[in-house]
Design a protein around this motif. Structure first.
Motif, mmCIF file in Angstrom:
data_model
loop_
_atom_site.group_PDB
_atom_site.id
_atom_site.type_symbol
_atom_site.label_atom_id
_atom_site.label_comp_id
_atom_site.label_asym_id
_atom_site.label_seq_id
_atom_site.Cartn_x
_atom_site.Cartn_y
_atom_site.Cartn_z
ATOM 1 N N ALA A 1 41.484 48.265 33.550
ATOM 2 C CA ALA A 1 42.887 48.639 33.770
ATOM 3 C C ALA A 1 43.107 49.090 35.212
ATOM 4 C CB ALA A 1 43.294 49.748 32.800
ATOM 5 N N MET A 2 42.132 49.827 35.760
ATOM 6 C CA MET A 2 42.190 50.259 37.155
ATOM 7 C C MET A 2 42.155 49.050 38.091
ATOM 8 S SD MET A 2 39.466 52.866 38.956
ATOM 9 C CE MET A 2 39.271 53.653 37.346
ATOM 10 N N PHE A 3 41.291 48.080 37.740
ATOM 11 C CA PHE A 3 41.167 46.886 38.558
ATOM 12 C C PHE A 3 42.457 46.068 38.554
ATOM 13 C CE2 PHE A 3 36.328 46.757 37.627
ATOM 14 C CZ PHE A 3 36.126 47.773 38.533
ATOM 15 N N GLU A 4 43.111 46.008 37.408
ATOM 16 C CA GLU A 4 44.324 45.179 37.299
ATOM 17 C C GLU A 4 45.412 45.667 38.239
ATOM 18 O OE1 GLU A 4 45.278 45.238 33.176
ATOM 19 O OE2 GLU A 4 43.694 43.800 32.620
ATOM 20 N N SER B 1 43.997 36.381 46.320
ATOM 21 C CA SER B 1 43.612 36.072 44.933
ATOM 22 C C SER B 1 42.382 36.895 44.553
ATOM 23 C CB SER B 1 43.319 34.572 44.788
ATOM 24 O OG SER B 1 42.303 34.177 45.697
ATOM 25 N N LEU B 2 42.599 38.194 44.436
ATOM 26 C CA LEU B 2 41.503 39.132 44.200
ATOM 27 C C LEU B 2 41.196 39.243 42.714
ATOM 28 C CD1 LEU B 2 39.626 41.285 45.492
ATOM 29 C CD2 LEU B 2 41.456 42.949 45.088
ATOM 30 N N GLU B 3 39.917 39.067 42.387
ATOM 31 C CA GLU B 3 39.416 39.314 41.037
ATOM 32 C C GLU B 3 38.167 40.174 41.193
ATOM 33 O OE1 GLU B 3 38.800 35.802 38.716
ATOM 34 O OE2 GLU B 3 40.703 34.915 39.340
ATOM 35 N N LEU B 4 38.291 41.449 40.892
ATOM 36 C CA LEU B 4 37.198 42.376 41.165
ATOM 37 C C LEU B 4 35.970 42.124 40.302
ATOM 38 C CD1 LEU B 4 39.298 45.616 41.730
ATOM 39 C CD2 LEU B 4 38.070 44.283 43.439
ATOM 40 N N SER B 5 36.121 41.348 39.229
ATOM 41 C CA SER B 5 34.953 40.999 38.417
ATOM 42 C C SER B 5 33.990 40.086 39.180
ATOM 43 C CB SER B 5 35.388 40.318 37.120
ATOM 44 O OG SER B 5 36.117 39.133 37.399
#
Length: 207
Positions: free
Chosen positions: A68-71, A83-87
């Protein structure tokens, strides 16, 4: 126009903030005339070179899945064209070597491009930005010879200078990054909206 940028490569808000600054300068027609200087601000210089699992650390600290923090961060990044995807990048790495290269990229005129490349390598490609092979690759693409990059990355005195620069930023009272100073007069803290950056730029220009 001179803009001093204090940031760390493993900070997603720093990536977003520098992109928003770039977009603000472009919208004002100042992208090629403003002098943007990057300064080291190391959030965790004691991180091992093999990296720490940031996702696991956050889960242990807060007791919840950090998604949720990442979103929230990813949504802000998308608004700025990232286009950031922290995963993609579960690990955090020490950044003293990356900052050392950035310091030496200044006189070459490639500092801004190298900073963007480092952010991209870390966040978008999931690469280890403490790996000497990766750092040399990025350095060579931004005006360094292989010999120069190798020397800088292996010289402990260079690390000491980088650490000193980061320490001086802390001593100036900077407590978080990104942090921007416009013409040594106005400061903006955080990855503010582009409109805030435009206003700061215009205030600095008009005095």
């Amino acid at each position: 126009m001179k803009i001093d940028v204090f940031s760390d490569i493993v900070c997603p808000w720093c990536f977003i903030g520098t992109e928003r600054l770039a977009r603000a300068l472009d919208s004002l027609g100042m992208a090629s005339t403003a002098r943007v200087e990057h300064h080291a601000f190391m959030l965790r210089s004691d991180t091992p070179r093999t990296g720490n699992n940031l996702h696991e650390e956050l889960r242990a600290k807060y007791g919840v899945d950090p998604q949720a923090m990442f979103e929230r961060v990813e949504s802000a990044a998308r608004e700025s064209g990232i286009s950031l995807e922290l995963s993609r990048q579960p690990l955090t790495y020490p950044t003293q070597w990356a900052h050392t290269l950035l310091r030496h990229a200044g006189p070459k005129g490639t500092q801004k491009a190298l900073a963007r490349a480092l952010f991209g390598a870390y966040f978008l490609e999931g690469r280890n930005i403490a790996d000497p092979v990766e750092l040399r690759r990025l350095a060579i693409a931004h005006g360094f010879s292989d010999e120069e990059a190798t020397r800088l990355l292996e010289d402990p005195r260079e690390y000491e200078l980088t650490q000193r620069e980061s320490d001086e930023a802390h001593q100036r009272g900077i407590r978080g990054v990104p942090f921007f100073v416009f013409n040594e007069r106005f400061a903006v803290s955080g990855a503010q909206p582009e409109s805030v950056f435009r206003e700061a730029i215009q205030r600095a220009v008009t005095g």
